[in-house]
Design a protein around this motif. Structure first.
Motif, PDB file in Angstrom:
ATOM      1  N   ALA A  16       3.730  -5.122   5.123  1.00 49.70           N
ATOM      2  CA  ALA A  16       2.490  -4.660   4.505  1.00 49.70           C
ATOM      3  C   ALA A  16       1.313  -5.299   5.208  1.00 49.70           C
ATOM      4  O   ALA A  16       1.213  -6.509   5.285  1.00 49.70           O
ATOM      5  CB  ALA A  16       2.468  -5.019   3.028  1.00 49.70           C
ATOM      6  N   ASP A  33       4.457   1.841   2.892  1.00 46.34           N
ATOM      7  CA  ASP A  33       4.643   0.429   2.543  1.00 46.34           C
ATOM      8  C   ASP A  33       3.929   0.063   1.248  1.00 46.34           C
ATOM      9  O   ASP A  33       4.332  -0.860   0.543  1.00 46.34           O
ATOM     10  CB  ASP A  33       4.105  -0.478   3.662  1.00 46.34           C
ATOM     11  N   LEU A  34       2.839   0.790   0.980  1.00 46.77           N
ATOM     12  CA  LEU A  34       2.003   0.483  -0.178  1.00 46.77           C
ATOM     13  C   LEU A  34       1.865   1.730  -1.042  1.00 46.77           C
ATOM     14  O   LEU A  34       1.915   2.853  -0.545  1.00 46.77           O
ATOM     15  CB  LEU A  34       0.610   0.023   0.264  1.00 46.77           C
ATOM     16  N   LEU A  93      -5.318  -7.692   0.452  1.00 52.59           N
ATOM     17  CA  LEU A  93      -3.970  -7.997   0.916  1.00 52.59           C
ATOM     18  C   LEU A  93      -3.994  -8.952   2.112  1.00 52.59           C
ATOM     19  O   LEU A  93      -3.178  -9.870   2.210  1.00 52.59           O
ATOM     20  CB  LEU A  93      -3.252  -6.707   1.321  1.00 52.59           C
ATOM     21  N   ARG A 115       6.075  -9.827   1.395  1.00 55.69           N
ATOM     22  CA  ARG A 115       5.583  -8.460   1.539  1.00 55.69           C
ATOM     23  C   ARG A 115       5.563  -8.091   3.021  1.00 55.69           C
ATOM     24  O   ARG A 115       4.646  -7.486   3.530  1.00 55.69           O
ATOM     25  CB  ARG A 115       4.210  -8.280   0.896  1.00 55.69           C
ATOM     26  N   ILE A 142      -0.399   4.257   3.085  1.00 58.44           N
ATOM     27  CA  ILE A 142      -0.443   4.161   1.620  1.00 58.44           C
ATOM     28  C   ILE A 142      -0.145   5.536   1.037  1.00 58.44           C
ATOM     29  O   ILE A 142      -0.739   6.528   1.441  1.00 58.44           O
ATOM     30  CB  ILE A 142      -1.829   3.703   1.128  1.00 58.44           C
ATOM     31  N   VAL A 144       2.712  -3.387  -3.488  1.00 61.52           N
ATOM     32  CA  VAL A 144       3.609  -3.445  -2.332  1.00 61.52           C
ATOM     33  C   VAL A 144       4.945  -2.828  -2.735  1.00 61.52           C
ATOM     34  O   VAL A 144       5.600  -3.295  -3.672  1.00 61.52           O
ATOM     35  CB  VAL A 144       3.797  -4.901  -1.860  1.00 61.52           C
ATOM     36  N   LEU A 166      -3.023  -1.119  -6.663  1.00 62.25           N
ATOM     37  CA  LEU A 166      -2.347  -0.989  -5.371  1.00 62.25           C
ATOM     38  C   LEU A 166      -1.206  -1.996  -5.350  1.00 62.25           C
ATOM     39  O   LEU A 166      -1.415  -3.179  -5.645  1.00 62.25           O
ATOM     40  CB  LEU A 166      -3.316  -1.263  -4.220  1.00 62.25           C
TER      41      LEU A 166
END
Length: 323
Positions: free
Chosen positions: A6, A86-87, A109, A3, A12, A157, A155
């Protein structure tokens, strides 16, 4: 699965899907304001002004092409295609994101480097309104820690999602566990955090709504097992077998034994209350135990419906419980 990119400082985007959610959609969008970089709302044919309301709230609106069969998975992929961050926080339009969830998810995360999906506690907004709402609230109280799957709110990635091709758009239910299976195969981890995530408004006030929702679960079990049941994960094979055993096997065996062998054969039906009693003693919740056993009937019908349609070369439309 990496990931890379992230981190707690990553931006987000949120993807909200809905149809005719009315005030619930407005509450959902308001709960995301200031917590994410952008809100992307995917509408699936609403006629209640949801599109205009979402635009007024500052959301990027995607109107799904309703000439094609609708699935929530297709809606989520349409939103994912517009994500720039990214998220991505996926949210169903009948849910509100709790104020502390985004910081908790970002902390999760950081604590779990291999995590690609994080979910928390989804709660029913009005569990006291009906038994069916309370059962849904109990269903969502899953164990904290490494998980096999998430629900509609989570949530994720973005890079990991795109690497596995996103959601399987053909599935009318159970698309999140199927996605999580592929993410885990690619090396990602799914984590259930000990944090309040969303408030959901199931609005189940009738037995028929619970029945259809449970039937949909059976369909999802059968289709998931058909897709991945032969794999080492044995995806939803056990759930499908339990549905068929308790929902069809027990009553059919009782019918055959009681009708053709001996009247005492009908006593086989006592397996249901005995199983409910066993679960009640384990869970401390008699109502949940009772409907866990009773629910095997609509689950089995969902399994049977899936296979009947498959043999006929047909695809089942949505099994909706609201409205």
């Amino acid at each position: 699965m990496s990931r890379s990119g992230a981190s707690p400082s990553s931006s987000i985007d949120a993807v909200v899907i809905g149809r005719n959610e009315g005030a619930r959609l407005l509450a959902c969008l308001a709960s995301l304001q200031g917590q994410v970089a952008r809100i992307i709302y995917v509408d699936s044919g609403s006629r209640d002004g949801s599109v205009a309301a979402a635009q007024a709230a500052g959301a990027v609106v995607v109107e799904l092409d309703m000439s094609q069969p609708f699935t929530a998975a297709r809606a989520r992929n349409a939103g994912l295609a517009r994500v720039e961050a990214d998220l991505v926080q996926f949210v169903d339009g009948d849910c509100e994101v709790q104020p502390g969830w985004i910081p908790a998810a970002l902390a999760g995360l950081a604590a779990h480097p291999a995590a690609v999906v994080l979910c928390g506690r989804r709660r029913e907004r009005h569990p006291e309104a009906s038994l069916w709402n309370r059962l849904a609230d109990r269903e969502w109280d899953t164990p904290v820690g490494p998980a096999r799957a998430c629900g509609g709110d989570a949530l994720m990635v973005v890079r990991a999602l795109r690497e596995v091709g996103g959601y399987c758009e053909d599935l009318i239910a159970g698309e999140e566990p199927e996605l999580c299976l592929r993410l885990r195969r690619a090396g990602g981890e799914i984590w259930r955090l000990d944090a309040e995530m969303t408030l959901h408004d199931a609005a189940m006030t009738r037995f028929s709504q619970w029945w259809r929702r449970t039937q949909r679960a059976g369909h999802a079990f059968a289709e998931g097992a058909a897709l991945h049941g032969a794999s080492p994960e044995r995806h939803w094979v056990a759930e499908t077998r339990r549905a068929v055993l308790w929902g069809l096997g027990v009553p059919l065996l009782a019918l055959l034994a009681g009708s053709f062998l001996h009247p005492l054969g009908w006593l086989i039906l006592l397996a249901w209350p005995l199983q409910a009693l066993r679960l009640a003693l384990r869970w401390g919740d008699p109502a949940a135990a009772l409907f866990a056993v009773l629910g095997k009937v609509p689950e089995a019908l969902g399994v049977a419906g899936y296979w009947l349609n498959r043999l006929r070369g047909r695809r089942r439309g949505l099994i909706e419980y609201k409205g």
